[in-house]
Design a protein around this motif. Structure first.
Motif, PDB file in Angstrom:
ATOM      1  N   THR A 173      23.936  -6.247 -65.221  1.00  0.00           N
ATOM      2  CA  THR A 173      23.697  -7.473 -65.986  1.00  0.00           C
ATOM      3  C   THR A 173      22.292  -8.008 -65.715  1.00  0.00           C
ATOM      4  OG1 THR A 173      26.051  -7.935 -65.700  1.00  0.00           O
ATOM      5  CG2 THR A 173      24.686  -9.724 -66.552  1.00  0.00           C
ATOM      6  N   ARG A 181      27.187  -3.117 -59.361  1.00  0.00           N
ATOM      7  CA  ARG A 181      26.983  -3.726 -58.042  1.00  0.00           C
ATOM      8  C   ARG A 181      27.150  -2.702 -56.913  1.00  0.00           C
ATOM      9  NH1 ARG A 181      27.073  -8.527 -55.195  1.00  0.00           N
ATOM     10  NH2 ARG A 181      28.349  -8.565 -53.326  1.00  0.00           N
ATOM     11  N   ARG A 193      34.718  -4.967 -67.187  1.00  0.00           N
ATOM     12  CA  ARG A 193      33.734  -3.928 -66.861  1.00  0.00           C
ATOM     13  C   ARG A 193      34.382  -2.864 -65.971  1.00  0.00           C
ATOM     14  NH1 ARG A 193      28.497  -5.482 -66.101  1.00  0.00           N
ATOM     15  NH2 ARG A 193      28.352  -3.552 -64.920  1.00  0.00           N
ATOM     16  N   SER A 208      31.807  -2.949 -60.690  1.00  0.00           N
ATOM     17  CA  SER A 208      31.010  -4.022 -61.296  1.00  0.00           C
ATOM     18  C   SER A 208      31.307  -5.350 -60.607  1.00  0.00           C
ATOM     19  CB  SER A 208      31.348  -4.116 -62.792  1.00  0.00           C
ATOM     20  OG  SER A 208      31.276  -5.443 -63.255  1.00  0.00           O
ATOM     21  N   GLY A 209      30.254  -6.125 -60.344  1.00  0.00           N
ATOM     22  CA  GLY A 209      30.421  -7.438 -59.741  1.00  0.00           C
ATOM     23  C   GLY A 209      31.140  -8.386 -60.695  1.00  0.00           C
ATOM     24  N   THR A 210      30.830  -8.263 -61.996  1.00  0.00           N
ATOM     25  CA  THR A 210      31.480  -9.122 -62.993  1.00  0.00           C
ATOM     26  C   THR A 210      32.980  -8.850 -63.020  1.00  0.00           C
ATOM     27  OG1 THR A 210      29.467  -8.861 -64.307  1.00  0.00           O
ATOM     28  CG2 THR A 210      31.353  -9.866 -65.398  1.00  0.00           C
TER      29      THR A 210
HETATM   30  P1  PGA Z   1      27.520  -6.101 -62.619  1.00  0.00           P
HETATM   31  O1  PGA Z   1      27.020  -7.112 -61.529  1.00  0.00           O
HETATM   32  O2  PGA Z   1      26.493  -6.076 -63.719  1.00  0.00           O
HETATM   33  O3  PGA Z   1      27.671  -4.840 -61.853  1.00  0.00           O
HETATM   34  O4  PGA Z   1      28.842  -6.620 -63.118  1.00  0.00           O
HETATM   35  C1  PGA Z   1      26.947  -8.463 -61.755  1.00  0.00           C
HETATM   36  C2  PGA Z   1      26.990  -9.198 -60.447  1.00  0.00           C
HETATM   37  O5  PGA Z   1      27.045  -8.566 -59.373  1.00  0.00           O
HETATM   38  O6  PGA Z   1      26.975 -10.458 -60.517  1.00  0.00           O
END
Ligand code: PGA
Length: 316
Positions: free
Chosen positions: A99, A128, A193, A197-199
């Protein structure tokens, strides 16, 4: 112990064979075998074991390989820092979570390169999990992403707000409601996602904390694909406002103002806690801290927060 031995160990771990490791290192197979044997002797424990026709690291070998990667990475950093200090021109090695790499970093980089023309830059973008791995493996000096992981020797500084919002298709029935009960979003299809992924991680925490039970979940491995799917009515999603600002303004997506949203998060610049930064990375860090990187449209700056500031590198 020599760098050649450490490189041989990592090459064997990567290739799964002496032949593959030798090819990757452009040396002979006996040279790789001798390096591993000598290293095992020196440590007093076997670092590799045969499996079928291949070879793999023992538990001891895997443990030691983590340190070997750090030793080589640190040495590489030192060499680059010395060359940069001597005016040989630096190489700014950045990593960014998907992102941030798609929506946050490009305008920052454009601003940075306006004031530092000619700076050599490389950017690795991944989710992430892979971004944190790149920092730990010393494949990047700085990374842009969410907050630092709780463990693992990575520190960071928040440099900009990163609100996460729930969005749906433009004709979603809840689009005009304010502060509504999260339960109303139970039964929806939630687009997530990919793992790592962090999201995704934040979404899972948000769903659990709000008691939302999705009717179904669809895994989609890109922000762009998620936005398109949501705008076509396939479901709803939680996503960084940075990623959907344009679509919201254009009316292609609708914000769903469920209670508990937006989630107040920050964008962080991350770095290895104990590793000194080369000059080009220090310059970039100073640029981020100066606020000049926030000259672009976007959410208001984050209140300055630091994690484990003891390890924060100085950007003199
Ligand atoms: P991502 O990371 O794009 O891997 O979801 C976003 C985040 O870590 O805030």
């Amino acid at each position: 112990m020599t760098f050649h031995q450490l490189r041989a160990l990592l090459a064997v771990a990567e290739a799964g064979s002496i032949r593959g490791a030798a090819a990757a290192m452009v040396v002979t197979e006996p040279s790789v075998s001798a390096a591993i044997a000598q290293l095992s002797r020196e440590l007093g424990v076997p670092l590799t074991e045969r499996v079928g026709r291949g070879i793999r690291l023992t538990e001891a070998g895997k443990e030691f390989a983590r340190y070997a990667a750090q030793i080589l990475g640190l040495s590489d950093r030192g060499v680059r820092a010395a060359r940069e200090a001597a005016g040989a021109g630096g190489h700014l090695r950045l990593a960014a979570v998907t992102t941030a790499g798609e929506y946050v970093l490009p305008p920052i980089l454009a601003g940075f390169l306006r004031t530092h023309p000619g700076q050599r830059v490389s950017v690795e973008v991944g989710n992430r999990a892979s971004t944190i791995a790149r920092l730990l493996n010393d494949e990047a000096d700085l990374a842009l992403g969410g907050r630092p992981p709780d463990r693992g020797g990575i520190a960071g500084e928040a440099f900009r707000d990163n609100p996460l919002v729930v969005v749906g298709p433009p004709d979603h029935p809840l689009r005009r409601k304010r502060n509504f009960d999260p339960q109303l979003l139970s039964g929806e299809t939630w687009l997530l996602r990919e793992p790592g992924s962090g999201t995704r991680q934040t979404t899972e925490e948000f769903l659990a904390a709000s008691g939302i039970e999705p009717g179904s979940v669809m895994n989609v491995g890109s922000n762009g694909a998620i936005k398109r799917a949501v705008s076509l009515g396939l479901g709803v999603t939680l996503i960084s406002l940075d990623a959907v600002a344009e679509e919201l303004a254009a009316g292609e997506l609708a914000r769903l103002e469920v209670r508990g949203s937006p989630l107040r998060r920050s964008w962080w610049v991350l770095y290895r806690e104990e590793a000194p930064l080369p000059p080009s990375a220090r310059t970039f860090l100073r640029f981020l801290r100066s606020g000049r990187s926030r000259g672009e449209a976007g959410p208001a700056p984050a209140a300055r927060a630091r994690s484990r500031s003891r390890g924060a590198p100085s950007a003199r």
